[in-house]
Design a protein around this motif. Structure first.
Motif, short mmCIF file in Angstrom:
data_model
loop_
_atom_site.label_atom_id
_atom_site.label_comp_id
_atom_site.label_asym_id
_atom_site.label_seq_id
_atom_site.Cartn_x
_atom_site.Cartn_y
_atom_site.Cartn_z
N LYS A 62 0.83 -1.20 0.00
CA LYS A 62 0.00 0.00 0.00
C LYS A 62 0.87 1.26 0.00
O LYS A 62 0.60 2.20 -0.74
N GLN A 63 1.93 1.26 0.82
CA GLN A 63 2.83 2.42 0.84
C GLN A 63 3.48 2.61 -0.53
O GLN A 63 3.59 3.73 -1.01
N PHE A 64 3.93 1.53 -1.15
CA PHE A 64 4.61 1.64 -2.43
C PHE A 64 3.66 2.10 -3.53
O PHE A 64 4.08 2.76 -4.48
N ALA A 65 2.38 1.78 -3.40
CA ALA A 65 1.39 2.24 -4.38
C ALA A 65 1.05 3.72 -4.18
O ALA A 65 0.58 4.38 -5.11
N THR A 66 1.29 4.23 -2.98
CA THR A 66 0.90 5.59 -2.64
C THR A 66 2.06 6.58 -2.66
O THR A 66 1.87 7.74 -3.00
N TRP A 67 3.25 6.12 -2.32
CA TRP A 67 4.41 6.99 -2.18
C TRP A 67 5.54 6.55 -3.09
O TRP A 67 5.79 5.36 -3.24
N ASP A 68 6.25 7.50 -3.67
CA ASP A 68 7.45 7.22 -4.46
C ASP A 68 8.65 7.56 -3.58
O ASP A 68 8.85 8.71 -3.19
N TRP A 69 9.46 6.55 -3.26
CA TRP A 69 10.57 6.67 -2.31
C TRP A 69 11.92 6.83 -3.01
O TRP A 69 12.96 6.87 -2.33
N GLU A 70 11.97 6.91 -4.33
CA GLU A 70 13.23 6.84 -5.07
C GLU A 70 14.28 7.85 -4.60
O GLU A 70 15.46 7.53 -4.50
N ASP A 71 13.88 9.07 -4.31
CA ASP A 71 14.82 10.12 -3.90
C ASP A 71 14.79 10.40 -2.40
O ASP A 71 15.10 11.49 -1.95
N PHE A 72 14.38 9.40 -1.64
CA PHE A 72 14.30 9.51 -0.19
C PHE A 72 15.41 8.63 0.38
O PHE A 72 15.34 7.40 0.31
N LEU A 73 16.46 9.25 0.93
CA LEU A 73 17.70 8.54 1.23
C LEU A 73 17.99 8.43 2.72
O LEU A 73 17.62 9.31 3.51
N VAL A 74 18.71 7.38 3.07
CA VAL A 74 19.24 7.23 4.42
C VAL A 74 20.32 8.28 4.61
O VAL A 74 21.26 8.38 3.82
N ARG A 75 20.18 9.11 5.64
CA ARG A 75 21.16 10.15 5.95
C ARG A 75 22.11 9.74 7.06
O ARG A 75 23.28 10.09 7.05
N SER A 76 21.58 8.99 8.04
CA SER A 76 22.45 8.52 9.12
C SER A 76 21.81 7.32 9.81
O SER A 76 20.59 7.15 9.77
N ILE A 77 22.68 6.51 10.42
CA ILE A 77 22.23 5.34 11.18
C ILE A 77 23.01 5.31 12.49
O ILE A 77 24.24 5.42 12.49
N ILE A 78 22.29 5.19 13.58
CA ILE A 78 22.91 5.01 14.89
C ILE A 78 22.55 3.60 15.34
O ILE A 78 21.37 3.23 15.36
N ILE A 79 23.57 2.81 15.69
CA ILE A 79 23.35 1.41 16.03
C ILE A 79 23.84 1.14 17.44
O ILE A 79 24.95 1.52 17.81
N ASP A 80 22.99 0.45 18.20
CA ASP A 80 23.40 -0.06 19.51
C ASP A 80 23.47 -1.58 19.36
O ASP A 80 22.47 -2.27 19.51
N ASP A 81 24.66 -2.07 19.03
CA ASP A 81 24.82 -3.51 18.85
C ASP A 81 25.18 -4.22 20.15
O ASP A 81 25.34 -5.43 20.18
N ASN A 82 25.29 -3.46 21.24
CA ASN A 82 25.52 -4.06 22.54
C ASN A 82 24.21 -4.51 23.18
O ASN A 82 24.20 -5.30 24.11
N ALA A 83 23.11 -3.95 22.70
CA ALA A 83 21.80 -4.33 23.22
C ALA A 83 21.42 -5.70 22.64
O ALA A 83 21.89 -6.10 21.59
#
Length: 151
Positions: A62-83
């Motif tokens: 449903k989201q893919f039929a409604t929204w175009d994500w092509e130019d929507f990019l990951v800007r940053s990722i914060i990871i807690d891999d100790n959890a």
């Protein structure tokens, strides 16, 4: 998974979203994953909690039929891999297109992911619902009124 493996998995999952490939995007979710977009009532079913592959797949389609994500990019990722399970916060931004109205605008999201055994077990997305609602004409902002003093 170590931090580098988690980041690669997250970037690959978001790449599948940008390509609007629901089958590949779904493969990053556990069988009993929950998916939720924090949105108000004016967004209808968008804010409904989805549970399990069948509901998550339907929500992605449903989201893919409604929204175009092509130019929507990951800007940053914060990871807690100790959890345990691992947690990540993903900031995305860019141009998004609301396909039914062919309306494009700049937007940002902040997603909270919980990851276990290389799969997303919980996905919660936050965005500026008021700004998006205004752009989609879901609400009308009237002229501000001056407060009256009560004597």
């Amino acid at each position: 998974m170590n931090r580098a493996e988690l980041e690669k998995m997250i970037r690959d999952a978001y790449s599948a979203r940008r390509l609007e490939n629901s089958t590949v995007a779904l493969s990053y979710f556990s069988e009993d994953a929950t998916f939720r977009v924090v949105a108000g009532d004016r967004f209808g079913d968008l804010g409904k909690v989805l549970k399990g592959h069948e509901q998550v797949l339907a929500g992605l389609e449903k989201q893919f039929a409604t929204w175009d994500w092509e130019d929507f990019l990951v800007r940053s990722i914060i990871i807690d891999d100790n959890a345990s399970p691992a947690r990540a916060v993903v900031h995305c931004a860019g141009t998004i297109i609301f396909s039914p109205k062919n309306l494009s605008f700049e937007a940002e999201t902040l997603d909270m992911l919980t990851i276990e055994d290389g799969k997303i077990i919980e996905f919660v997305e936050f965005f500026d619902t008021d700004s998006v609602a205004q752009k989609l004409s879901l609400i009308h902002i009237s002229e501000p009124t001056r407060p009256r003093l009560i004597s």
